[in-house]
Scaffold this motif. Sequence first.
Motif, PDB file in Angstrom:
ATOM      1  N   ARG A   1     -12.185   6.867  15.434  1.00 19.90           N
ATOM      2  CA  ARG A   1     -12.227   5.763  15.288  1.00 19.90           C
ATOM      3  C   ARG A   1     -14.087   5.863  15.921  1.00 19.90           C
TER       4      ARG A   1
ATOM      5  N   ALA B   1      -8.501  -3.941  11.387  1.00 24.31           N
ATOM      6  CA  ALA B   1      -7.105  -3.240  11.293  1.00 24.31           C
ATOM      7  C   ALA B   1      -5.991  -4.512  10.818  1.00 24.31           C
ATOM      8  N   ASN B   2      -4.851  -4.119  10.226  1.00 24.23           N
ATOM      9  CA  ASN B   2      -4.218  -4.629   9.681  1.00 24.23           C
ATOM     10  C   ASN B   2      -4.988  -5.987   8.653  1.00 24.23           C
ATOM     11  N   ASN B   3      -6.020  -5.466   8.215  1.00 25.40           N
ATOM     12  CA  ASN B   3      -6.350  -6.236   6.656  1.00 25.40           C
ATOM     13  C   ASN B   3      -5.926  -5.970   5.711  1.00 25.40           C
TER      14      ASN B   3
ATOM     15  N   LEU C   1      -9.350   4.284  11.693  1.00 20.33           N
ATOM     16  CA  LEU C   1      -9.481   4.692  10.433  1.00 20.33           C
ATOM     17  C   LEU C   1      -8.086   5.590  10.344  1.00 20.33           C
TER      18      LEU C   1
ATOM     19  N   LYS D   1     -12.405   0.948   2.134  1.00 25.75           N
ATOM     20  CA  LYS D   1     -11.291   0.044   2.540  1.00 25.75           C
ATOM     21  C   LYS D   1     -11.717  -0.118   4.057  1.00 25.75           C
ATOM     22  N   THR D   2     -12.558  -0.537   5.227  1.00 23.48           N
ATOM     23  CA  THR D   2     -12.893  -0.105   5.793  1.00 23.48           C
ATOM     24  C   THR D   2     -11.848  -0.878   6.874  1.00 23.48           C
ATOM     25  N   ALA D   3     -11.775   0.301   8.553  1.00 21.07           N
ATOM     26  CA  ALA D   3     -10.553  -0.016   9.691  1.00 21.07           C
ATOM     27  C   ALA D   3     -11.456   1.073  10.489  1.00 21.07           C
ATOM     28  N   ASN D   4     -10.837   0.184  11.529  1.00 17.46           N
ATOM     29  CA  ASN D   4     -11.377   0.777  12.912  1.00 17.46           C
ATOM     30  C   ASN D   4      -9.983   0.947  13.601  1.00 17.46           C
TER      31      ASN D   4
ATOM     32  N   THR E   1      -9.280  -8.982  12.359  1.00 20.50           N
ATOM     33  CA  THR E   1      -7.559  -8.580  11.582  1.00 20.50           C
ATOM     34  C   THR E   1      -6.858  -9.492  11.319  1.00 20.50           C
TER      35      THR E   1
END
Length: 761
Positions: free
Chosen positions: A758, A662-664, A677, A672-675, A627
């Motif tokens: 997710r 998250a929050n990157n 998502l 743009k990776t997220a989980n 994060t």
Amino acid sequence: MNKAITDGIVFMPPQFANGLDVWSSGDGTPGTPTYDGSGSGAFVPADADFGGCLEILKVNTIQQLRYMGQTPLLPGCYLQIKARVKAVSGPLPQVRIAGWAGGAGDTHVSGLVEQGPATQLTAYGLVHEITAIVGTGQRPGVDMPWGMSALYGHFGLDIEGANGAVVRVDDIEITDVTDVFLRDMISLVDVRDFGAVGDGVTDDSAAFEAADQAANGRRVYVPEGVYYLGQDVGLDSEVDFEGTVIMPDDRMLLLTKNFDLPTYITAFGDEALAFKKAFQALLNNVDHESLDLCGRKISVSAPIDMQAAVPNRTSYSTRRVIRNGQFDVKDSTAWDTQTFTSTASYDPADPYRLTNVANVANIPVGALVQGSGVGREIYVRSKNEGAGEITLNAPIHDAAGTQTYTFVDFKYLLDFSGFSALQKFGMEDIEFQCNGRSSGIRLAPGGNTFVLKNCFVSRPKDRGITSIGTGCQGMLIDGCQFLSSEEALDVPDRSSIALNANANDVKLRHNRAVRFHHFAVLGGDNNLVLGNHFFQGDSVPNGVRNAGLVMIGTYNSSAIAENYIDNCFVEWTNERDAAPDYASGFSFSAMSITDNIFYSSDVAAWFSYIVIRPYGSGHFLNGLTVTGNKFRTANGTIDRVDRVDTSFAGLDPDRFVNVTFANNTYHNVTIKTANPLRVNHEQNSAAQAWLVDSGGALPFGGQARGCDSVVAVSALKSSLGAVRYAAPYVQLQQGGAEDQVQLRWPESLSGQVTVVMRVER
């Protein structure tokens, strides 16, 4: 100084006019014959030159004259014995001052010089002055140095030559001439006054100790010369060295008042030797918790075996610090790396041991181990030559059976590996100038809380700091700079590593490392990597990059936060699992990577900042937080910031849990990776089933195993354009990679939705 004045001591013997019964014709001891009524001596009351004097007829081979009183001989006190003589008749003799040295119990002290220089009488009636100086110290101008064993003397004359000579002797004078030998600063206590010889052979230990005891607040002075100290010597006074000392390796010089490296350098005349002796004293109750190098540069031509410098210690656990100086490695073949090969057997059931090691005696403790299945930074922690076994600092993987191993022995500027354990030891404000010839520091195989603070490890040849065991437990590396000797090389050509650790609780804080192969290889849990800047790039277009941090171990509850991770990446691996297939436990879990700056330039598109490299089947993510990080690449783009290196195995995405990515922020990153998502999906043509694609943005090949929400962000319309108010149900893990979800509506609809999916259920 004059003892006759300051202490009222009487040195002057009585005049001959007072009687000859205290003047011996022997050695002066009680019971020897006197000149009173002897027939060979008579008092002459009115000599033209002397007034009253003693006339002696020489009847013995050596005609002696001794005052039978005990003239005291005190440490630091020098006496001049003086007599005026003339020949009257007979053969012309030689005359010299002489004495008898008396020790404790009124015994004779043998082996001393008890005669002064001889004077040949050249004419009858010609007055000659005969003198000699006696004292405790062997100093220029002292004719009879008697040391500390002689407590008093019987002084007088020896008359030598043919018998029949008649000699007249004026009253003998004994005076304190100590002031002749005093230096300008009278606060100095000279070790020579207490019997020190300074010839490099005689053991002057007792003289140094005696001078120290007599100093009483004054400084001890060691004049020019080479002083052999065969025993441990502890000096509580300040010491001024003009001469140098030599000692056996196992003997200590403990300077408690001026305990610093410059004093030891002056004492021993060699910088490296002086450092060893000062370190020896530091670990042997010198009443100091630290050794101050006082900004001195120590030229070093060979590895310093720190335990060999303190042969009476194999472990140490009291806080000690070395600070404020520089070590400068000089070119020498002593730094050349040694390489050995040997066959050995490995059993994963005994994961820290190699057995049946051929030629085990040749393999050094602390050598790097290389071979099939051997991970990074595996070292020889110890060996049992009788059993033919080697103990490793960590297990190796996929190496069951017998093979040939290579053992590489790097040479370290400071080598602590001879200690079994070293606790609470620190080094501060020091530059280790390795000059591309040596490695920096090799830690003891056991111990905890080694500290390196505000130091420079400059241009190490192979390694900056090496742990060959658990001597890195709780290690603190703060505010240090690691400057590579491979800075000019392209990334694939580098092999040096700034530091490694095997045990838990390591803290790397606010350090800077430049262009190593790796900055740190950490094999323990619960580490803190905070506020460091490590960069490892080169100028090759689309170039490869190495890991900056290598985090080893599946359960790794380490925090990597607020670092500047520049042209390198964080690698998480389990390469030290002897049986790497997942059977039980947490698998890859508990790590947090937060609030870091990740930057790269001129890298290949497949480069990623966070790489997981599993060994063995069945592993999965079971707790990872990524994060608040800033991901950026320049001079090109990269595909994504996260990647699984499947060289040996992959991860099981069907078991991912507790993953937060998250929050990157992302710049010049395609995916743009997220989980969790958040995906915006627009369905232009009415359909009952909508396939929502993650676009590969779930971390580490994760599958769409969960869906938190589906929110319509536009009107949902039927195929005839009528607005519908409906909710779908979600089918998870759709598509070939199972990273899609499918929304099932009660009828064919079109519209736009936001889906939060997710990797966990």
